[in-house]
Enzyme design. Sequence first.
Site, PDB file in Angstrom:
ATOM      1  N   SER A 123       4.762  -4.611 -15.839  1.00  0.00           N
ATOM      2  CA  SER A 123       3.693  -4.699 -14.452  1.00  0.00           C
ATOM      3  C   SER A 123       2.512  -4.391 -14.934  1.00  0.00           C
ATOM      4  O   SER A 123       1.964  -4.099 -16.163  1.00  0.00           O
ATOM      5  CB  SER A 123       4.300  -3.716 -13.373  1.00  0.00           C
ATOM      6  OG  SER A 123       4.453  -2.629 -14.093  1.00  0.00           O
ATOM      7  N   TYR A 138      -0.819 -17.784 -16.512  1.00  0.00           N
ATOM      8  CA  TYR A 138      -1.990 -17.003 -16.951  1.00  0.00           C
ATOM      9  C   TYR A 138      -1.504 -16.263 -18.155  1.00  0.00           C
ATOM     10  O   TYR A 138      -2.593 -15.342 -18.410  1.00  0.00           O
ATOM     11  CB  TYR A 138      -2.340 -16.085 -15.748  1.00  0.00           C
ATOM     12  CG  TYR A 138      -0.962 -15.210 -15.091  1.00  0.00           C
ATOM     13  CD1 TYR A 138      -0.564 -14.428 -15.827  1.00  0.00           C
ATOM     14  CD2 TYR A 138      -0.640 -15.506 -13.641  1.00  0.00           C
ATOM     15  CE1 TYR A 138       0.594 -13.662 -15.208  1.00  0.00           C
ATOM     16  CE2 TYR A 138       0.389 -14.889 -13.257  1.00  0.00           C
ATOM     17  CZ  TYR A 138       1.074 -13.871 -14.038  1.00  0.00           C
ATOM     18  OH  TYR A 138       2.063 -13.070 -13.458  1.00  0.00           O
ATOM     19  N   LYS A 198      -5.428 -12.033  -8.556  1.00  0.00           N
ATOM     20  CA  LYS A 198      -3.958 -11.607  -8.750  1.00  0.00           C
ATOM     21  C   LYS A 198      -3.096 -12.327  -7.734  1.00  0.00           C
ATOM     22  O   LYS A 198      -3.155 -12.075  -6.645  1.00  0.00           O
ATOM     23  CB  LYS A 198      -3.695 -10.123  -8.564  1.00  0.00           C
ATOM     24  CG  LYS A 198      -2.514  -9.619  -8.738  1.00  0.00           C
ATOM     25  CD  LYS A 198      -2.599  -7.990  -8.724  1.00  0.00           C
ATOM     26  CE  LYS A 198      -1.255  -7.684  -9.100  1.00  0.00           C
ATOM     27  NZ  LYS A 198      -0.075  -7.917  -8.089  1.00  0.00           N
ATOM     28  N   CYS A 246      -8.198 -22.503  36.304  1.00  0.00           N
ATOM     29  CA  CYS A 246      -8.163 -23.134  37.658  1.00  0.00           C
ATOM     30  C   CYS A 246      -9.650 -23.150  38.315  1.00  0.00           C
ATOM     31  O   CYS A 246      -9.653 -23.660  39.263  1.00  0.00           O
ATOM     32  CB  CYS A 246      -7.373 -22.113  38.688  1.00  0.00           C
ATOM     33  SG  CYS A 246      -8.005 -20.239  38.722  1.00  0.00           S
ATOM     34  N   GLU A 293      -9.484 -12.449 -13.029  1.00  0.00           N
ATOM     35  CA  GLU A 293      -8.918 -13.638 -12.394  1.00  0.00           C
ATOM     36  C   GLU A 293      -8.266 -13.186 -11.279  1.00  0.00           C
ATOM     37  O   GLU A 293      -7.817 -11.975 -11.025  1.00  0.00           O
ATOM     38  CB  GLU A 293      -7.901 -14.390 -13.478  1.00  0.00           C
ATOM     39  CG  GLU A 293      -6.666 -13.296 -13.852  1.00  0.00           C
ATOM     40  CD  GLU A 293      -5.761 -13.779 -14.758  1.00  0.00           C
ATOM     41  OE1 GLU A 293      -4.967 -14.410 -14.459  1.00  0.00           O
ATOM     42  OE2 GLU A 293      -6.035 -13.289 -15.890  1.00  0.00           O
ATOM     43  N   CYS A 326     -12.974 -19.005  35.877  1.00  0.00           N
ATOM     44  CA  CYS A 326     -11.505 -19.109  35.192  1.00  0.00           C
ATOM     45  C   CYS A 326     -11.230 -20.329  34.423  1.00  0.00           C
ATOM     46  O   CYS A 326     -11.179 -21.645  34.783  1.00  0.00           O
ATOM     47  CB  CYS A 326     -10.161 -19.069  36.176  1.00  0.00           C
ATOM     48  SG  CYS A 326      -8.537 -18.999  35.449  1.00  0.00           S
ATOM     49  N   ASP A 338       2.428   1.529  -3.433  1.00  0.00           N
ATOM     50  CA  ASP A 338       1.335   1.996  -4.428  1.00  0.00           C
ATOM     51  C   ASP A 338       1.379   3.623  -4.206  1.00  0.00           C
ATOM     52  O   ASP A 338       1.181   4.277  -5.075  1.00  0.00           O
ATOM     53  CB  ASP A 338      -0.080   1.440  -4.229  1.00  0.00           C
ATOM     54  CG  ASP A 338       0.207  -0.057  -4.659  1.00  0.00           C
ATOM     55  OD1 ASP A 338       1.424  -0.403  -5.465  1.00  0.00           O
ATOM     56  OD2 ASP A 338      -0.656  -0.985  -4.221  1.00  0.00           O
ATOM     57  N   ARG A 376      11.165 -12.241 -13.645  1.00  0.00           N
ATOM     58  CA  ARG A 376      10.860 -11.031 -14.375  1.00  0.00           C
ATOM     59  C   ARG A 376      12.014 -10.014 -14.254  1.00  0.00           C
ATOM     60  O   ARG A 376      12.157  -9.203 -15.325  1.00  0.00           O
ATOM     61  CB  ARG A 376       9.518 -10.442 -13.583  1.00  0.00           C
ATOM     62  CG  ARG A 376       9.309  -8.921 -14.511  1.00  0.00           C
ATOM     63  CD  ARG A 376       7.817  -8.585 -14.132  1.00  0.00           C
ATOM     64  NE  ARG A 376       7.605  -8.145 -12.597  1.00  0.00           N
ATOM     65  CZ  ARG A 376       6.634  -7.535 -12.007  1.00  0.00           C
ATOM     66  NH1 ARG A 376       5.586  -7.170 -12.671  1.00  0.00           N
ATOM     67  NH2 ARG A 376       6.665  -6.933 -10.756  1.00  0.00           N
ATOM     68  N   CYS A 401      -9.795 -13.389  37.050  1.00  0.00           N
ATOM     69  CA  CYS A 401      -9.822 -14.654  38.007  1.00  0.00           C
ATOM     70  C   CYS A 401      -9.446 -14.294  39.319  1.00  0.00           C
ATOM     71  O   CYS A 401      -8.659 -13.452  39.413  1.00  0.00           O
ATOM     72  CB  CYS A 401      -8.702 -15.471  37.311  1.00  0.00           C
ATOM     73  SG  CYS A 401      -8.450 -17.043  38.291  1.00  0.00           S
ATOM     74  N   ASP A 424      -0.083 -13.450  -5.535  1.00  0.00           N
ATOM     75  CA  ASP A 424       0.810 -12.773  -4.738  1.00  0.00           C
ATOM     76  C   ASP A 424       2.172 -13.591  -4.616  1.00  0.00           C
ATOM     77  O   ASP A 424       2.413 -14.403  -3.632  1.00  0.00           O
ATOM     78  CB  ASP A 424       0.383 -12.306  -3.250  1.00  0.00           C
ATOM     79  CG  ASP A 424       1.509 -11.111  -2.666  1.00  0.00           C
ATOM     80  OD1 ASP A 424       2.417 -10.797  -3.508  1.00  0.00           O
ATOM     81  OD2 ASP A 424       1.362 -10.830  -1.516  1.00  0.00           O
ATOM     82  N   LYS A 458      -6.830  -3.631  -6.948  1.00  0.00           N
ATOM     83  CA  LYS A 458      -6.199  -4.376  -5.673  1.00  0.00           C
ATOM     84  C   LYS A 458      -7.276  -4.226  -4.469  1.00  0.00           C
ATOM     85  O   LYS A 458      -8.096  -3.596  -4.479  1.00  0.00           O
ATOM     86  CB  LYS A 458      -4.971  -3.351  -5.159  1.00  0.00           C
ATOM     87  CG  LYS A 458      -3.916  -3.316  -6.449  1.00  0.00           C
ATOM     88  CD  LYS A 458      -3.058  -4.652  -6.570  1.00  0.00           C
ATOM     89  CE  LYS A 458      -2.231  -4.680  -5.440  1.00  0.00           C
ATOM     90  NZ  LYS A 458      -0.921  -3.747  -5.312  1.00  0.00           N
ATOM     91  N   CYS A 493      -3.833 -20.156  40.462  1.00  0.00           N
ATOM     92  CA  CYS A 493      -4.124 -20.102  39.260  1.00  0.00           C
ATOM     93  C   CYS A 493      -2.750 -20.154  38.511  1.00  0.00           C
ATOM     94  O   CYS A 493      -1.887 -19.307  38.447  1.00  0.00           O
ATOM     95  CB  CYS A 493      -4.709 -18.873  38.690  1.00  0.00           C
ATOM     96  SG  CYS A 493      -5.127 -18.694  36.876  1.00  0.00           S
ATOM     97  N   ALA A 542       0.700  -1.251   0.069  1.00  0.00           N
ATOM     98  CA  ALA A 542       0.016  -0.113  -0.030  1.00  0.00           C
ATOM     99  C   ALA A 542       0.874   1.281  -0.099  1.00  0.00           C
ATOM    100  O   ALA A 542       0.484   2.171  -0.871  1.00  0.00           O
ATOM    101  CB  ALA A 542      -1.028  -0.011   1.327  1.00  0.00           C
ATOM    102  N   LYS A 577      -8.537  -8.376 -17.862  1.00  0.00           N
ATOM    103  CA  LYS A 577      -7.891  -8.286 -19.391  1.00  0.00           C
ATOM    104  C   LYS A 577      -8.972  -8.349 -20.310  1.00  0.00           C
ATOM    105  O   LYS A 577     -10.083  -9.110 -19.970  1.00  0.00           O
ATOM    106  CB  LYS A 577      -6.831  -9.414 -19.288  1.00  0.00           C
ATOM    107  CG  LYS A 577      -5.923  -9.443 -18.406  1.00  0.00           C
ATOM    108  CD  LYS A 577      -5.039 -10.966 -18.483  1.00  0.00           C
ATOM    109  CE  LYS A 577      -3.897 -10.794 -17.528  1.00  0.00           C
ATOM    110  NZ  LYS A 577      -3.263 -12.456 -17.597  1.00  0.00           N
TER     111      LYS A 577
END
Length: 704
Positions: A91, A235, A127, A431, A125, A428, A46, A148, A446, A129, A323, A452, A43, A299
């Site tokens: 890309s 793909y 994407k 215990c 389709e 609890c 981007d 790539r 508790c 990762d 995205k 405990c 993010a 596409k």
Amino acid sequence: MERPPVETLTPQAAMEELAALARAMAEADVAYHQNDAPAISDADYDALKARNAAIEARFPELRRPDSPSGKVGAAPSEGFAKVRHAIPMLSLENAFADSDVAEFEGRIRRFLNLPAEAPLAFTAEPKIDGLSLSLRYEDGLLVQAATRGDGETGENVTANARTVADIPPRLDDAPALLEVRGEVYMSHADFAALNARQAAAGGKTFANPRNAAAGSLRQLDPAITAARPLRFFAYAWGAHSEPLGATQTQAIDRLHALGFQTNPLTRRCEHLSEMLDQYRAIEARRATLGYDIDGVVYKLDRLDLQARLGFRSATPRWALAHKFSAQRATTLLEGIDIQVGRTGALSPVARLLPVTVGGVVVSNATLHNEDYIAGRDSRGQPIREGRDIRVGDWVTVYRAGDVIPKIEDIDLSRRPADSTPYVFPTSCPICGSDAIREEGEAVRRCTGGLICAAQAVEKLKHFVSRAAFDIEGLGARQVEAFFADGWIREPADIFTLEDRYGPGKLTQLQNREGWGGKSAENLFRAIRDKRRIPLDRLIFGLGIRHVGETSATLLARHYGAWARFRDAMGAAREHVGDDWAELNAIDGVGPILAAALVDTFHEPAARAAIDRLVGHLDIEDVAAPDTAGSPIAGKTVVFTGTLERMTRAEAKARAEALGAKVAGSVSARTDYVIAGPGAGSKEKKARELGLTVLSEDEWLELAG
């Protein structure tokens, strides 16, 4: 960092920012594509890319030769032979809103001069990762595999690709020349198993499946790649001697017929509404796919129209990546576990179907308390419009401050018909003692105290934590093991370990699994070293409710010595007498904290445990600092990021010695935030609040 609107930039400011953006994105590209260790989130990347494009759109004459808008990935690593792609591996343009997709479709119609009513089909389709890979087949045989890289030149990973089960070594009835392109990835289950094996062997673990897949494929030793559970989805295609079909759909079907795995969620969409429907359908199934996706790729279906549209410098005009939100994901709530803390607090934790959020695989999330689960706040007012949280719900998960996973909301439309409200326990789970919720409290606790086991273990973990006794070699895992076997039940037992299980004894530490003579001696030495402890660390290490590091330091400086502190707490009575008044008069100590201290020292079992511990210690007095003339006396400071001229512990100690209060979080009451490299959400919040943010050098100059 808040940036000025592009419209307000001067040419000089725009030129300087474009240079900074080029540097930042080049560093991010190397970290992501070469080192398989992303330095920033998708993010954030981007956002930098969008900012760069916006500035270039306003100042086209300032576009740099190294502009990120014309680059794909990063230069290939020096560890592999180079492969120049016959057709560049580009890309995709990104979209983040439905309106962006509508603009994409409209732009294509305008380019092709097609009216709104003319049919125009697209494929949609997932994407994936993972790591992009191009496979070159000649006469049906796999002859080359390349990453790539920078889009023009990649890395030759042929030997490694041959070890991936989803990549056929031979194709029947294939074109004489065919480059098949797709994504190498790792499933969630295989990723978890790999990390478990790596941890057991003392090796590197991975943050997410994408990093694991990329790191596995780019091994110089193919045997390592062969041992990693990699998968491949096809793909797309590059160079080819004959067409695979007339449409994207036909070509993908042909790749599947040739023996490649293609994604079953790929759909042909006739209208914009169908594209967006498929986006939402894939997003809804994201958590159940068993592998990571970060969006949906559209596409244009007809390949002749793709050819007419062609390419920009780094992206095709006929494709778009829609995205998902980087910091949010939808997944299944499989269960609710109750954890018991050192103060007896019952904390509900959501057990989730694992999903990747912000680059990290999330399988648990906090549920805060019983009110939050029930859909109300501490005052009884509705939150989430009153929607409660139930096991079996589909929930939206986000990472607060990029760190802590939390549940934001639920999808009532997907709630099972037999769903029932969650009933928070009133006893609890460890215990069996009553778990009560005092008036005005949001948390149920508790009442078992020392009986405990959960509270006892958590208190011991706190005792050995870094800010308390910090005993090297005795961490949370060792504490749990020693407690389970009855070796330690309270802090004093730690200091008798060597006498009971050291050399010459029938049962020796070095005979335990995972321990040897050297590691046992190192632990005993570390314990001996911590018999001498400053008063503030001891007070904090006792784990008394409401007593944090800062308040422990305040108490130690006020009373100076253990004997005076102990006697004052023992003599104090709540709301009565001079000792109570003195305690409450300490700046930073209020009646709630004071009551917790006094109650602890008047509870016989707790006081006896403290006395047994102190019998093994040499407690150092703490003198109140001389803050006369200090420019930061009384100021509240927060350190964030990496400090380069001193450790965080030293910086904190020096600040406190000058009379400053060191806090762990940023608020409106914070005076200074000292931000080093890598500072994240704390620096961002400080700037949003308009606080003073200093570099380490500026801080040192201020503090003298």
